[in-house]
Design an enzyme around this catalytic site. Structure first.
Site, PDB file in Angstrom:
ATOM      1  N   SER A   2       0.858  -1.184   0.000  1.00  0.00           N
ATOM      2  CA  SER A   2       0.000   0.000   0.000  1.00  0.00           C
ATOM      3  C   SER A   2       0.899   1.241   0.000  1.00  0.00           C
ATOM      4  CB  SER A   2      -0.948  -0.026   1.205  1.00  0.00           C
ATOM      5  OG  SER A   2      -1.919   0.995   1.114  1.00  0.00           O
ATOM      6  N   ASP A  38      -8.043  -4.261  -6.646  1.00  0.00           N
ATOM      7  CA  ASP A  38      -7.690  -3.254  -5.641  1.00  0.00           C
ATOM      8  C   ASP A  38      -8.563  -2.007  -5.803  1.00  0.00           C
ATOM      9  OD1 ASP A  38      -6.457  -1.292  -4.016  1.00  0.00           O
ATOM     10  OD2 ASP A  38      -4.477  -2.158  -4.348  1.00  0.00           O
ATOM     11  N   HIS A  48      -7.648  -4.854  -1.840  1.00  0.00           N
ATOM     12  CA  HIS A  48      -6.517  -4.173  -1.205  1.00  0.00           C
ATOM     13  C   HIS A  48      -6.027  -5.017  -0.033  1.00  0.00           C
ATOM     14  CE1 HIS A  48      -4.066  -0.597  -0.847  1.00  0.00           C
ATOM     15  NE2 HIS A  48      -4.322  -0.486   0.424  1.00  0.00           N
TER      16      HIS A  48
END
Length: 553
Positions: free
Chosen positions: A191, A439, A476
């Site tokens: 991330s 994502d 994610h």
């Protein structure tokens, strides 16, 4: 006949092991005296626990203490774990989100079992708060964790400065503790931490031998524009965005993607590996209900909202401000919904993460001058609803007398538009990137585009030191209808230390993942280096060996 030696050797082994443990305990205690100047540390010898399989010296430290221009106190707080089972490896753990908290220095990454964490593979691991304390501004309410963005140095530390300052300190403490030089250095992050790993390859090309990058927010401020774009699109459907797209709506949408794309990789298995071909085939407009009696379809305004969201943010001249998004099955996952539509957090009035963290970051960190948006749900959502993509979006590139660097300059690499990573490659650096096709925060297409640019700039030689792996169905982090259990760290170690170039990496579905379908249970699949994908060849459809990596023609 047993000899005296039969009894003596085991006893001697125990004595040696005991003395070794005792020596580590002494080293841990005396390490306090070896801290670099202006660095304060505390040390504690810890036993094995559920995450760490070796006794280790836990170092808690603070450095770079200062008063900011906003009259707030700042410092880099860090944690360093020094395992008895050390193999000469150093791991810098880049944390995600807005930082502001010291996460356990384990070298944990998406896909890994705890036994595969970096610390259990002989790494000494460091992590930090990124130069600020997320709890330092309680008066700012829900925006508190982002208010550090009012201080230029705190922004820079978050962007890259904290790593630059802490790296040498961590290395010094490790080499003092073990009285031995570090053999290999690795950076690990996902991330925002994945962004930091990519920034390190460009800004600090000789700092790390290997970088493991998970679903990176490479163009972080540009990606944040998507939060406003999404909320405005959903608000057109329903003033209460949590009601704009129901879980059923997203399941219907995901099923239609599967119906059109599942067999493009040679087999129907509830996963889409031929992702590029799917983007050409899938027609979301076909989902629009033609009458009130149609089933498994969606109203025009909902399909329009989803198409607009996948298009990505644009200004009034129709110029793209970030990137577009891949259509994929993970759109039905809880993770996708929590980021985009509705969370389960009652303190947020169940608003999605994009409204709380997204709005706060865009207003306070990623634009110049910052907008001092209040930390309540109404103010944060209203900020996104009123965000002007002509007037406000350019602020991610802006500077002023206080902020000499724009948010984009601070958060991305200097060579973002034309990456070459020449010095990183010359240093012998290796990088493995993985990214979920579903994502909802950072588009896999942005990562693909970066890789394509790198490969173009290097005339096709990017695979010599960078590999990108896409995970169908994964949002994610872990979750979604995906094979989300995999070890990317060991292939990176083998590449760096033994020059073994990674090829496909086997991923498995998790039994504890409630979002996989019944026929996905017990499934393994090869994750292929981009631009190749896993295509069914022959054999048991549950086994990775039944697939081969091919490049679309």
């Amino acid at each position: 006949m047993k000899t005296l030696l039969t009894y003596f050797v085991p006893v001697l082994t125990l004595v040696l092991l005991g003395s070794s443990t005792a020596a580590y305990a002494v080293n841990c205690q005396t390490l306090v005296t070896k801290a670099p100047q202006n660095v304060e540390i505390k040390t504690t010898m810890m036993g094995r626990d559920k995450d760490v399989r070796s006794p280790y010296c836990l170092v808690s430290g603070v450095m770079s203490q200062r008063m900011g221009v906003d009259d707030k106190f700042y410092s880099i707080q860090f944690e360093l774990r020094l395992p008895n089972f050390w193999q000469g490896r150093f791991g810098y753990q880049f944390n995600g989100g807005s930082d502001g908290e010291v996460k356990p220095a384990l070298g944990a990454m998406t896909g890994l079992l705890s036994s595969q964490y970096a610390i259990n593979q002989g790494f000494a691991v460091v992590s930090s708060n990124g130069g600020h304390d997320a709890q330092a501004n309680p008066e700012a309410g829900l925006a508190g964790p982002a208010v550090f963005g009012h201080d230029p140095e705190a922004r820079r530390d978050y962007g890259y400065g904290a790593v630059q300052k802490l790296n040498s300190v961590a290395r010094s403490l490790i080499e003092s503790y073990y009285a031995s030089p570090i053999k290999y250095s690795y950076g690990l992050g996902q991330s925002n931490g994945g962004r930091m790993a990519m920034v390190a390859a460009s800004r600090f090309p000789d700092m790390f031998d290997g970088l493991l990058v998970g679903y990176p927010g490479f163009n972080l401020p540009r990606a944040a524009l998507q939060h406003a774009w999404d909320i405005q699109a959903l608000h057109r459907v329903n003033d209460d965005i949590s009601q704009s797209l129901t879980p059923r709506d997203l399941k219907v949408f995901a099923k239609r993607i599967l119906d059109q794309c599942d067999t493009l990789d040679g087999i129907s298995d509830d996963m889409i590996f031929a992702a590029d071909a799917c983007q050409k085939v899938f027609d979301p407009k076909a989902l629009v209900c033609k009458s009130n009696f149609d089933r498994d379809c969606l109203p025009l305004n909902k399909v329009a909202a989803l198409m607009r969201m996948h298009m990505g943010p644009h200004d009034s001249k129709n110029q793209a401000l970030y990137t577009d998004w891949a259509y994929d099955t993970g759109i039905s996952s809880d993770n996708w919904r929590m980021w985009k539509v509705e969370s389960t957090i009652s303190d947020w009035s169940n608003k999605p993460i994009s409204v709380v963290m997204g709005a706060a970051s865009l207003a306070h960190i990623f634009t110049t001058p910052f907008t001092n948006v209040a930390g309540n749900i109404y103010a944060l959502e209203n900020y996104l609803l009123k965000f002007d993509f002509d007037k406000d979006a350019p602020k991610i590139y802006a500077t002023n007398n206080q902020f000499k660097e724009s948010a984009m300059t601070t958060m991305t690499t200097p060579d973002a538009a034309k990456p070459k990573l020449t010095e990183f490659k010359q240093h012998g650096g290796k990088m493995i990137i993985f990214h979920g096709n579903s994502d909802p925060v950072f588009s896999v297409k942005d990562t693909m585009r970066w890789y394509d640019f790198l490969d173009f700039m290097l005339e096709g030689r990017a695979p010599e030191f960078v590999r990108l792996y896409r995970i169908p169905g994964m949002p994610h982090g872990q979750g979604g209808p995906s094979a989300d259990q995999f070890d990317m760290l060991q292939p990176l170690i083998s590449w760096v230390e033994r020059k073994q170039t990674p090829k496909h990496i086997v991923a498995a579905t998790r039994e504890k993942n409630p979002e996989i379908t019944a026929r996905m249970a017990g499934m393994t699949r090869p994750l292929c280096p981009y631009p190749s994908y896993a295509k069914y060849n022959k054999g048991d459809f549950l086994q990775a060996t039944s697939f081969q990596c091919v490049i679309a023609k």
